[in-house]
Design a protein around this motif. Structure first.
Motif, PDB file in Angstrom:
ATOM      1  N   ARG A  44     -19.982 -11.501   4.769  1.00 39.35           N
ATOM      2  CA  ARG A  44     -21.236 -10.839   5.159  1.00 39.35           C
ATOM      3  C   ARG A  44     -21.081 -10.317   6.587  1.00 39.35           C
ATOM      4  O   ARG A  44     -21.294 -11.049   7.553  1.00 39.35           O
ATOM      5  CB  ARG A  44     -22.411 -11.798   5.068  1.00 39.35           C
ATOM      6  N   TRP A  45     -20.685  -9.069   6.695  1.00 39.84           N
ATOM      7  CA  TRP A  45     -20.524  -8.466   8.017  1.00 39.84           C
ATOM      8  C   TRP A  45     -21.901  -8.201   8.613  1.00 39.84           C
ATOM      9  O   TRP A  45     -22.789  -7.685   7.926  1.00 39.84           O
ATOM     10  CB  TRP A  45     -19.734  -7.161   7.909  1.00 39.84           C
ATOM     11  N   PRO A  46     -22.091  -8.547   9.871  1.00 40.84           N
ATOM     12  CA  PRO A  46     -23.382  -8.268  10.517  1.00 40.84           C
ATOM     13  C   PRO A  46     -23.688  -6.772  10.518  1.00 40.84           C
ATOM     14  O   PRO A  46     -22.770  -5.938  10.459  1.00 40.84           O
ATOM     15  CB  PRO A  46     -23.181  -8.782  11.947  1.00 40.84           C
ATOM     16  N   ASP A  47     -24.980  -6.448  10.601  1.00 39.89           N
ATOM     17  CA  ASP A  47     -25.387  -5.045  10.702  1.00 39.89           C
ATOM     18  C   ASP A  47     -24.683  -4.399  11.890  1.00 39.89           C
ATOM     19  O   ASP A  47     -24.436  -5.046  12.902  1.00 39.89           O
ATOM     20  CB  ASP A  47     -26.898  -4.929  10.892  1.00 39.89           C
ATOM     21  N   GLN A  48     -24.387  -3.143  11.761  1.00 37.64           N
ATOM     22  CA  GLN A  48     -23.746  -2.349  12.803  1.00 37.64           C
ATOM     23  C   GLN A  48     -22.276  -2.694  13.022  1.00 37.64           C
ATOM     24  O   GLN A  48     -21.699  -2.279  14.020  1.00 37.64           O
ATOM     25  CB  GLN A  48     -24.514  -2.436  14.137  1.00 37.64           C
ATOM     26  N   TRP A  49     -21.666  -3.471  12.145  1.00 39.30           N
ATOM     27  CA  TRP A  49     -20.231  -3.723  12.215  1.00 39.30           C
ATOM     28  C   TRP A  49     -19.563  -2.849  11.162  1.00 39.30           C
ATOM     29  O   TRP A  49     -20.111  -2.628  10.087  1.00 39.30           O
ATOM     30  CB  TRP A  49     -19.918  -5.185  11.921  1.00 39.30           C
ATOM     31  N   GLN A  50     -18.380  -2.398  11.473  1.00 42.62           N
ATOM     32  CA  GLN A  50     -17.643  -1.550  10.543  1.00 42.62           C
ATOM     33  C   GLN A  50     -16.240  -2.106  10.342  1.00 42.62           C
ATOM     34  O   GLN A  50     -15.523  -2.372  11.320  1.00 42.62           O
ATOM     35  CB  GLN A  50     -17.550  -0.125  11.087  1.00 42.62           C
ATOM     36  N   VAL A  51     -15.861  -2.278   9.090  1.00 42.33           N
ATOM     37  CA  VAL A  51     -14.485  -2.683   8.779  1.00 42.33           C
ATOM     38  C   VAL A  51     -13.616  -1.442   8.929  1.00 42.33           C
ATOM     39  O   VAL A  51     -13.811  -0.436   8.249  1.00 42.33           O
ATOM     40  CB  VAL A  51     -14.374  -3.275   7.359  1.00 42.33           C
ATOM     41  N   ILE A  52     -12.676  -1.517   9.848  1.00 45.32           N
ATOM     42  CA  ILE A  52     -11.777  -0.398  10.136  1.00 45.32           C
ATOM     43  C   ILE A  52     -10.595  -0.409   9.179  1.00 45.32           C
ATOM     44  O   ILE A  52     -10.146   0.624   8.712  1.00 45.32           O
ATOM     45  CB  ILE A  52     -11.273  -0.479  11.592  1.00 45.32           C
ATOM     46  N   LYS A  53     -10.112  -1.607   8.895  1.00 45.43           N
ATOM     47  CA  LYS A  53      -8.955  -1.736   8.008  1.00 45.43           C
ATOM     48  C   LYS A  53      -9.045  -3.058   7.274  1.00 45.43           C
ATOM     49  O   LYS A  53      -9.462  -4.067   7.833  1.00 45.43           O
ATOM     50  CB  LYS A  53      -7.663  -1.675   8.827  1.00 45.43           C
ATOM     51  N   SER A  54      -8.663  -3.049   6.019  1.00 46.86           N
ATOM     52  CA  SER A  54      -8.565  -4.291   5.247  1.00 46.86           C
ATOM     53  C   SER A  54      -7.291  -4.233   4.423  1.00 46.86           C
ATOM     54  O   SER A  54      -6.827  -3.162   4.037  1.00 46.86           O
ATOM     55  CB  SER A  54      -9.793  -4.488   4.360  1.00 46.86           C
ATOM     56  N   SER A  55      -6.738  -5.396   4.202  1.00 43.25           N
ATOM     57  CA  SER A  55      -5.480  -5.481   3.481  1.00 43.25           C
ATOM     58  C   SER A  55      -5.397  -6.853   2.824  1.00 43.25           C
ATOM     59  O   SER A  55      -6.244  -7.724   3.054  1.00 43.25           O
ATOM     60  CB  SER A  55      -4.317  -5.274   4.460  1.00 43.25           C
ATOM     61  N   ARG A  56      -4.388  -7.025   2.037  1.00 47.38           N
ATOM     62  CA  ARG A  56      -4.164  -8.300   1.372  1.00 47.38           C
ATOM     63  C   ARG A  56      -2.681  -8.626   1.440  1.00 47.38           C
ATOM     64  O   ARG A  56      -1.840  -7.768   1.208  1.00 47.38           O
ATOM     65  CB  ARG A  56      -4.636  -8.223  -0.077  1.00 47.38           C
ATOM     66  N   ALA A  57      -2.379  -9.881   1.774  1.00 44.32           N
ATOM     67  CA  ALA A  57      -0.997 -10.362   1.807  1.00 44.32           C
ATOM     68  C   ALA A  57      -0.957 -11.664   1.025  1.00 44.32           C
ATOM     69  O   ALA A  57      -1.406 -12.700   1.504  1.00 44.32           O
ATOM     70  CB  ALA A  57      -0.529 -10.581   3.244  1.00 44.32           C
ATOM     71  N   GLY A  58      -0.489 -11.592  -0.199  1.00 40.10           N
ATOM     72  CA  GLY A  58      -0.498 -12.775  -1.058  1.00 40.10           C
ATOM     73  C   GLY A  58      -1.932 -13.178  -1.362  1.00 40.10           C
ATOM     74  O   GLY A  58      -2.704 -12.385  -1.889  1.00 40.10           O
TER      75      GLY A  58
END
Length: 70
Positions: A44-58
């Motif tokens: 649950r990202w707080p309001d006004q936060w933006q995920v710039i990059k997401s990835s998965r490793a295993g």
């Protein structure tokens, strides 16, 4: 920049983000790096936060987000 890494399974991801959002110690436009074993849709990202990059490793989900993004 704030980094939250292991241990996983403590279920503190969302609590950590809430504390960072309310903290006056974190810059308005700070970068936050989060690693978790949780599925991305449980964060649950707080309001006004933006995920710039997401990835998965295993089994690990990796996120880089900016606080105060619009």
């Amino acid at each position: 920049m704030c980094i939250r890494d292991r241990p996983y399974g403590d279920n503190l991801e969302n609590t950590s983000l809430e504390l960072l959002q309310s903290s006056d110690k974190l810059a308005h436009d700070a970068l936050v790096y989060l690693e978790t074993d949780k599925a991305a849709d449980t964060i649950r990202w707080p309001d006004q936060w933006q995920v710039i990059k997401s990835s998965r490793a295993g089994d690990v989900n990796l996120f880089l987000a900016r606080r105060g993004a619009q």
